[in-house]
Motif scaffolding. Sequence first.
Motif, PDB file in Angstrom:
ATOM      1  N   ILE A 239       0.834  -1.203   0.000  1.00 46.36           N
ATOM      2  CA  ILE A 239       0.000   0.000   0.000  1.00 46.36           C
ATOM      3  C   ILE A 239       0.870   1.255   0.000  1.00 46.36           C
ATOM      4  N   VAL A 240       1.915   1.258   0.829  1.00 49.17           N
ATOM      5  CA  VAL A 240       2.802   2.424   0.901  1.00 49.17           C
ATOM      6  C   VAL A 240       3.452   2.679  -0.452  1.00 49.17           C
ATOM      7  N   PHE A 241       4.023   1.632  -1.055  1.00 47.23           N
ATOM      8  CA  PHE A 241       4.693   1.811  -2.338  1.00 47.23           C
ATOM      9  C   PHE A 241       3.694   2.172  -3.443  1.00 47.23           C
ATOM     10  N   GLY A 242       2.488   1.617  -3.377  1.00 45.59           N
ATOM     11  CA  GLY A 242       1.466   1.977  -4.354  1.00 45.59           C
ATOM     12  C   GLY A 242       1.100   3.445  -4.280  1.00 45.59           C
ATOM     13  N   LEU A 243       0.970   3.981  -3.057  1.00 45.70           N
ATOM     14  CA  LEU A 243       0.662   5.402  -2.890  1.00 45.70           C
ATOM     15  C   LEU A 243       1.818   6.285  -3.367  1.00 45.70           C
ATOM     16  N   VAL A 244       3.054   5.836  -3.097  1.00 45.49           N
ATOM     17  CA  VAL A 244       4.224   6.587  -3.575  1.00 45.49           C
ATOM     18  C   VAL A 244       4.230   6.658  -5.098  1.00 45.49           C
ATOM     19  N   LEU A 246       1.625   6.447  -7.143  1.00 41.97           N
ATOM     20  CA  LEU A 246       0.565   7.358  -7.611  1.00 41.97           C
ATOM     21  C   LEU A 246       0.992   8.813  -7.455  1.00 41.97           C
ATOM     22  N   GLY A 247       1.671   9.132  -6.334  1.00 39.06           N
ATOM     23  CA  GLY A 247       2.148  10.494  -6.141  1.00 39.06           C
ATOM     24  C   GLY A 247       3.208  10.896  -7.143  1.00 39.06           C
ATOM     25  N   SER A 248       3.991   9.917  -7.604  1.00 40.00           N
ATOM     26  CA  SER A 248       5.061  10.220  -8.554  1.00 40.00           C
ATOM     27  C   SER A 248       4.538  10.539  -9.949  1.00 40.00           C
ATOM     28  N   VAL A 249       3.276  10.247 -10.194  1.00 38.78           N
ATOM     29  CA  VAL A 249       2.711  10.543 -11.515  1.00 38.78           C
ATOM     30  C   VAL A 249       2.641  12.057 -11.748  1.00 38.78           C
ATOM     31  N   VAL A 321      13.267   3.735 -13.103  1.00 38.37           N
ATOM     32  CA  VAL A 321      13.023   4.737 -14.139  1.00 38.37           C
ATOM     33  C   VAL A 321      12.706   6.093 -13.503  1.00 38.37           C
ATOM     34  N   LEU A 322      11.893   6.085 -12.455  1.00 38.56           N
ATOM     35  CA  LEU A 322      11.558   7.330 -11.764  1.00 38.56           C
ATOM     36  C   LEU A 322      12.805   7.985 -11.186  1.00 38.56           C
ATOM     37  N   ILE A 399       2.568   3.109 -14.851  1.00 44.10           N
ATOM     38  CA  ILE A 399       2.783   3.401 -13.423  1.00 44.10           C
ATOM     39  C   ILE A 399       1.473   3.275 -12.663  1.00 44.10           C
ATOM     40  N   VAL A 400       0.413   3.857 -13.217  1.00 47.31           N
ATOM     41  CA  VAL A 400      -0.890   3.800 -12.549  1.00 47.31           C
ATOM     42  C   VAL A 400      -1.342   2.355 -12.398  1.00 47.31           C
ATOM     43  N   LEU A 401      -1.157   1.533 -13.453  1.00 46.46           N
ATOM     44  CA  LEU A 401      -1.543   0.123 -13.399  1.00 46.46           C
ATOM     45  C   LEU A 401      -0.772  -0.618 -12.309  1.00 46.46           C
ATOM     46  N   VAL A 402       0.551  -0.411 -12.266  1.00 44.86           N
ATOM     47  CA  VAL A 402       1.366  -1.083 -11.252  1.00 44.86           C
ATOM     48  C   VAL A 402       0.974  -0.612  -9.860  1.00 44.86           C
ATOM     49  N   ALA A 403       0.735   0.709  -9.698  1.00 38.59           N
ATOM     50  CA  ALA A 403       0.345   1.245  -8.391  1.00 38.59           C
ATOM     51  C   ALA A 403      -0.977   0.652  -7.920  1.00 38.59           C
ATOM     52  N   VAL A 404      -1.943   0.568  -8.817  1.00 38.87           N
ATOM     53  CA  VAL A 404      -3.250   0.007  -8.454  1.00 38.87           C
ATOM     54  C   VAL A 404      -3.120  -1.468  -8.084  1.00 38.87           C
TER      55      VAL A 404
END
Length: 414
Positions: A239-244, A246-249, A321-322, A399-404
């Motif tokens: 969850i933490v990494f997923g939120l990170v 999404l924020g990086s988008v 990549v980020l 990124i969004v797909l991986v985060a979700v």
Amino acid sequence: MQSPTTSGKFAQDAAVGPQGDLIISSILRGGVLLSVVVILVGIAGVYISLPRAALPATFPDTLPAVLSGSLQGNPLAIVMLGLLILLATPLARVTVSIAAFAIERDRLYIIITSIVLTILLFGIFGVGAWLGQPEPIIQHATPSFAFLLIASAAAGFIGALVGLGGVPILTLMFHTGFPIAIGASIVSIIATSSGAAAAYVRDGLTNLRLGMFLEIATTLGAICGTLLSTVLGSGVLSIVFGLVLLGSVIPLVMRLGEELPTGVVNHKWAERLRLSASYPDRRTRQLVPYNVAHVAGGFGMMCGAGMVSGLLGAGSGVFKVLAMDTAMRLPMKVSTSTSNFMIGVTAAASAGIFFQRGDIDPTIAAPVALGVLLGAMIGAKVLVRMPNAWVRKLFIPVIVLVAVSMLAHGAARV
């Protein structure tokens, strides 16, 4: 940053040197080709000698069992041997890179690459032997070979373009058990890295010095993450990494149309480590120079990327990549190609654990490997002709797909 300059002779500006590039590219291609041949021989044996319904419930999951089974003509052992050759390709690449830097008489990077190799061997034969104890066999659903092949080829194609180790198709599209999905994910990561990186190194897109330097951070992070995975649950971390992610988008969207970074000043470490380089852009027929900023910040982000790989069994290419695009301000194509070069080594640091646990099922991992390799090689040919801005536009939805998917995985385990 300097503006792109036209090269009188459109040749690659290699980070190591033309001869070193050729050696590394040849090792990657040779490892991929040999693994594919052995896997296909094993698959042919499976479908000739055993009907699908008669596949055994167990498979060889130790090196002696794989070797003895292959010598006896056991088709599943032969398939597993091919997979092990693929998994060993990043290790061979790092080893040969030492020789490539020696040919260039680059003592600094002989030392850096030797450090990476030492960490990698410690992860495989030290931590791997300690934590890689076989787990109870759990029956799981086995998707069809053809469907896995096609879906994996699509994942490999996208992964090669945006620097990821494929897309988590096994957990998103199938009901495969999580440990087996992680094992197949490791295979897909190394397949994407080996298949695409061979072309990227040959074409001069990959910054080899930067990749080697940052692999110190990612391999150390992967080992630390693997150790933490024994005491920490993956739910909250996902969850933490997923939120990170999404924020990086947000910063990526703000630079959506950026073709090349501007105003980038070399970090002092970049000067000392000779990280700035240039790459040949086939689309514009120009040699594009670039600088490298915020090396310390990028190194720290790479430690986190490696930790994600060890904790969650992911290639963490999206974080790599980020780090290179957002923190170090590299051109997007250099970021994705260098990420592809690195993700296989990061995954190899923990691959031994998954193999010894029996999490690499050849009936699933083999079609995934073949499909991802095919897709990655096609993607590598496409990337060299794409504008950097198009790569970024493709990277954002991935990124969004991986985060979700990480948020969903975390929510299911909290």
